[in-house]
Design an enzyme around this catalytic site. Sequence first.
Site, PDB file in Angstrom:
ATOM      1  N   ASN A   1      -3.300  27.721  36.104  1.00  0.00           N
ATOM      2  CA  ASN A   1      -3.345  29.050  36.721  1.00  0.00           C
ATOM      3  C   ASN A   1      -2.047  29.843  36.574  1.00  0.00           C
ATOM      4  O   ASN A   1      -2.025  31.054  36.793  1.00  0.00           O
ATOM      5  CB  ASN A   1      -3.727  28.961  38.210  1.00  0.00           C
TER       6      ASN A   1
ATOM      7  N   ASP B   1     -14.587  28.211  42.915  1.00  0.00           N
ATOM      8  CA  ASP B   1     -14.569  29.118  41.771  1.00  0.00           C
ATOM      9  C   ASP B   1     -15.420  30.355  42.031  1.00  0.00           C
ATOM     10  O   ASP B   1     -16.432  30.278  42.735  1.00  0.00           O
ATOM     11  CB  ASP B   1     -15.099  28.345  40.542  1.00  0.00           C
TER      12      ASP B   1
HETATM   13  C1  FPP Z   1     -11.045  30.532  41.179  1.00  0.00           C
HETATM   14  O1  FPP Z   1     -11.688  31.775  41.133  1.00  0.00           O
HETATM   15  C2  FPP Z   1     -10.171  30.480  42.335  1.00  0.00           C
HETATM   16  C3  FPP Z   1      -8.830  30.312  42.289  1.00  0.00           C
HETATM   17  C4  FPP Z   1      -8.066  30.126  41.055  1.00  0.00           C
HETATM   18  C5  FPP Z   1      -8.029  30.331  43.510  1.00  0.00           C
HETATM   19  C6  FPP Z   1      -8.674  29.693  44.675  1.00  0.00           C
HETATM   20  C7  FPP Z   1      -8.084  30.285  45.893  1.00  0.00           C
HETATM   21  C8  FPP Z   1      -8.723  30.453  47.048  1.00  0.00           C
HETATM   22  C9  FPP Z   1     -10.090  29.992  47.302  1.00  0.00           C
HETATM   23  C10 FPP Z   1      -8.081  31.114  48.186  1.00  0.00           C
HETATM   24  C11 FPP Z   1      -7.315  30.155  49.042  1.00  0.00           C
HETATM   25  C12 FPP Z   1      -6.045  29.977  48.410  1.00  0.00           C
HETATM   26  C13 FPP Z   1      -5.055  29.140  48.771  1.00  0.00           C
HETATM   27  C14 FPP Z   1      -3.870  29.158  47.928  1.00  0.00           C
HETATM   28  C15 FPP Z   1      -5.071  28.263  49.959  1.00  0.00           C
HETATM   29  P1  FPP Z   1     -11.400  32.707  39.897  1.00  0.00           P
HETATM   30  O2  FPP Z   1     -10.303  33.635  40.262  1.00  0.00           O
HETATM   31  O3  FPP Z   1     -11.141  31.882  38.683  1.00  0.00           O
HETATM   32  O4  FPP Z   1     -12.760  33.453  39.792  1.00  0.00           O
HETATM   33  P2  FPP Z   1     -13.472  33.942  38.465  1.00  0.00           P
HETATM   34  O5  FPP Z   1     -13.724  32.719  37.626  1.00  0.00           O
HETATM   35  O6  FPP Z   1     -14.721  34.571  38.970  1.00  0.00           O
HETATM   36  O7  FPP Z   1     -12.536  34.912  37.815  1.00  0.00           O
END
Ligand code: FPP
Length: 253
Positions: free
Chosen positions: A70, A22
């Site tokens: 998501n 995250d």
């Molecule tokens: C959460 O951060 C992350 C995700 C929903 C996606 C995770 C993806 C990766 C780590 C990249 C690798 C991906 C794959 C498909 C192999 P957020 O976007 O919710 O962050 P925030 O809470 O700060 O907005």
Amino acid sequence: MSAGQRPGVQAAGPSHVAVIMDGNGRWAQLRGLPRHEGHRRGLEALRRTVRNASDLGIEILTVYSFSTENWRRPAAEVSFLMTLLKHFIEKDLTELGAAGVRVRVIGGRSDLAPDLRRLVEHAEATTRDNTGMTLVVAFNYGSRDEIVRAARRLASDVAAGRIDAGAIDESSLSERLDTADLPDPELVIRTSGETRISNFLLWQAAYAEFVFTPVLWPDFDRAALEEALTEYRRRERRFGGVSEPSGRNVGVA
Ligand code: FPP
């Protein structure tokens, strides 16, 4: 070779670590960059973590890369995350395979585009017999969805007379989960300072230890992983007593 025999890992494990990756969005926002740049750097952190985890003797690494919730994100972000998974499989598969990594993908398959589904199946098939670390990518994954799908399978088996309703027990359900042949995680790490489980491995993490770190996922490095493992082992030592060979304490709530 068990985790206890590998360099860098004590007999106490953990052998299965699950990670809620995250903070990609916040990482990008802090730098005035678009969210997709955070995800792109998140993918680099994932590559790094796979190498570090394998190096540290972790046997199974499960990562939460796209949840059933998501899909509610803007279409462009959803599409970017789909492309990232495709890219990860296409670009990294050879290297992962050469490192002996076994790739598994958990989560609902029916909502995935046919080409992505084929890629996932191909990655699983070509790495099935590898004997190194198992990388479990949770994609289009949600625990409640997984449990509902398992319950449907169980109901069909009851309807078809393959199992008696009165004979259903915990293993009848767990054998129908996407993680059927995998042991439960002993440690769940969540980055970015959030302290929620967010529909991740609800069944499987029933006895897991949780470590929450303020590090944003794109910054997650070997030191952060080692810190989480140390915290897990410190708790093991503190609550010591009767331990299973996996290192997990039993009889301790
Ligand atoms: C959460 O951060 C992350 C995700 C929903 C996606 C995770 C993806 C990766 C780590 C990249 C690798 C991906 C794959 C498909 C192999 P957020 O976007 O919710 O962050 P925030 O809470 O700060 O907005």
